[in-house]
Design a protein around this motif. Structure first.
Motif, PDB file in Angstrom:
ATOM      1  N   LEU A 162      39.903  62.555  43.447  1.00 39.74           N
ATOM      2  CA  LEU A 162      40.341  61.322  44.241  1.00 39.74           C
ATOM      3  C   LEU A 162      40.593  60.320  43.333  1.00 39.74           C
ATOM      4  CD1 LEU A 162      37.868  61.521  47.297  1.00 39.74           C
ATOM      5  CD2 LEU A 162      40.298  62.267  47.079  1.00 39.74           C
ATOM      6  N   ILE A 163      40.047  60.177  41.958  1.00 41.22           N
ATOM      7  CA  ILE A 163      40.156  59.383  41.020  1.00 41.22           C
ATOM      8  C   ILE A 163      40.611  60.060  39.619  1.00 41.22           C
ATOM      9  CG2 ILE A 163      39.043  57.354  42.098  1.00 41.22           C
ATOM     10  CD1 ILE A 163      37.091  57.640  39.930  1.00 41.22           C
ATOM     11  N   LYS A 164      41.147  59.469  38.674  1.00 41.06           N
ATOM     12  CA  LYS A 164      41.213  60.100  37.438  1.00 41.06           C
ATOM     13  C   LYS A 164      40.645  59.312  36.118  1.00 41.06           C
ATOM     14  CE  LYS A 164      45.494  60.739  35.936  1.00 41.06           C
ATOM     15  NZ  LYS A 164      46.798  61.289  35.758  1.00 41.06           N
ATOM     16  N   PRO A 202      34.073  51.884  48.496  1.00 40.18           N
ATOM     17  CA  PRO A 202      34.542  50.431  47.940  1.00 40.18           C
ATOM     18  C   PRO A 202      35.142  50.811  46.637  1.00 40.18           C
ATOM     19  CG  PRO A 202      32.319  50.607  48.750  1.00 40.18           C
ATOM     20  CD  PRO A 202      32.791  52.190  48.839  1.00 40.18           C
ATOM     21  N   ILE A 203      34.839  52.005  45.811  1.00 43.20           N
ATOM     22  CA  ILE A 203      35.456  52.116  44.737  1.00 43.20           C
ATOM     23  C   ILE A 203      36.919  52.508  44.804  1.00 43.20           C
ATOM     24  CG2 ILE A 203      35.629  53.718  42.650  1.00 43.20           C
ATOM     25  CD1 ILE A 203      32.411  53.757  42.396  1.00 43.20           C
ATOM     26  N   LEU A 204      37.269  53.385  45.889  1.00 42.01           N
ATOM     27  CA  LEU A 204      38.524  53.911  46.379  1.00 42.01           C
ATOM     28  C   LEU A 204      39.329  52.643  46.607  1.00 42.01           C
ATOM     29  CD1 LEU A 204      37.983  57.338  47.942  1.00 42.01           C
ATOM     30  CD2 LEU A 204      38.967  56.887  45.740  1.00 42.01           C
ATOM     31  N   GLN A 205      38.709  51.821  47.409  1.00 43.91           N
ATOM     32  CA  GLN A 205      39.396  50.414  47.818  1.00 43.91           C
ATOM     33  C   GLN A 205      39.891  49.922  46.914  1.00 43.91           C
ATOM     34  OE1 GLN A 205      36.736  49.349  50.822  1.00 43.91           O
ATOM     35  NE2 GLN A 205      37.639  50.312  52.639  1.00 43.91           N
ATOM     36  N   LEU A 206      39.091  49.558  45.891  1.00 44.33           N
ATOM     37  CA  LEU A 206      39.249  48.755  44.686  1.00 44.33           C
ATOM     38  C   LEU A 206      40.303  49.374  43.877  1.00 44.33           C
ATOM     39  CD1 LEU A 206      38.817  46.375  42.823  1.00 44.33           C
ATOM     40  CD2 LEU A 206      37.072  48.066  41.648  1.00 44.33           C
ATOM     41  N   LEU A 207      40.269  50.505  43.503  1.00 42.35           N
ATOM     42  CA  LEU A 207      41.506  51.158  42.759  1.00 42.35           C
ATOM     43  C   LEU A 207      42.603  51.473  43.355  1.00 42.35           C
ATOM     44  CD1 LEU A 207      38.942  51.666  40.967  1.00 42.35           C
ATOM     45  CD2 LEU A 207      39.850  54.028  40.576  1.00 42.35           C
ATOM     46  N   ALA A 208      42.853  51.257  45.008  1.00 40.68           N
ATOM     47  CA  ALA A 208      43.884  51.647  45.726  1.00 40.68           C
ATOM     48  C   ALA A 208      45.176  50.542  45.333  1.00 40.68           C
ATOM     49  CB  ALA A 208      43.640  51.327  46.919  1.00 40.68           C
ATOM     50  N   ILE A 214      43.251  55.589  40.600  1.00 34.08           N
ATOM     51  CA  ILE A 214      43.307  56.166  41.827  1.00 34.08           C
ATOM     52  C   ILE A 214      44.272  57.462  41.763  1.00 34.08           C
ATOM     53  CG2 ILE A 214      44.819  54.774  43.214  1.00 34.08           C
ATOM     54  CD1 ILE A 214      42.799  55.236  45.446  1.00 34.08           C
ATOM     55  N   THR A 215      44.128  58.543  42.335  1.00 34.38           N
ATOM     56  CA  THR A 215      45.130  59.700  42.473  1.00 34.38           C
ATOM     57  C   THR A 215      45.961  59.374  44.018  1.00 34.38           C
ATOM     58  OG1 THR A 215      43.664  61.207  43.568  1.00 34.38           O
ATOM     59  CG2 THR A 215      43.801  61.397  41.161  1.00 34.38           C
TER      60      THR A 215
END
Length: 109
Positions: free
Chosen positions: A73-75, A14-20, A84-85
Motif C-alpha cells: 500500500l506504500i513503498k 492516517p499514514i495512508l491519508q497523509l501520503l495520499a 503511496i502506491t
C-alpha cells in the motif's frame, strides 16, 4: 504507555491519508504529522520506549509502515522515505477502514 498514543494497527489509515497527496515523506515527517493530527501532548510525543532509544510514537509508526510496505500500500523509495502506491490510493479513496484483519485482504503477510 500513555493511552493516547495509538497502536501501530490504528495508524494505517492516517499514514495512508497523509501520503495520499503523492509526495514522498520521511519517517520523521510522518511521526510529526500523526502527532499533530492526533493532537498528542508533548509528554505523549516524547514518551520513550523501554529501550530508551526512540519514542513510543516513532516505534508505532515504524511498525505501521513495515506492514503497509508488506501489503504494497506504500513503498519505501529510500531509507526512511515513503510514497503511496496506486493500491494504497485506492484503499484511501474507498474509505475502507484498514486494520490488521483487512490488511490480509491486500496481500498474504
Amino acid at each position: 504507555v500513555l493511552m493516547s498514543v495509538p497502536k501501530f494497527t490504528e495508524l494505517y489509515v492516517p499514514i495512508l491519508q497523509l501520503l495520499a497527496d503523492g509526495r514522498q515523506y520521511k519517517r520523521c515527517e510522518i511521526v510529526e504529522s500523526i502527532a499533530d493530527t492526533l493532537k498528542l501532548s508533548e509528554a505523549e510525543r516524547s514518551e520513550m520506549t523501554k529501550s530508551g532509544r526512540e519514542t513510543y510514537l516513532s516505534r508505532q509508526v515504524y511498525w505501521a509502515t513495515r506492514y503497509l510496505i508488506l501489503t504494497e500500500l506504500i513503498k519505501q523509495v529510500e531509507r526512511d522515505n515513503f510514497i503511496i502506491t496506486d493500491e494504497g490510493l485506492k484503499a484511501v479513496r474507498s474509505g475502507e477502514v484498514i486494520g490488521s484483519d483487512t490488511l490480509a485482504d491486500y496481500q498474504e503477510l
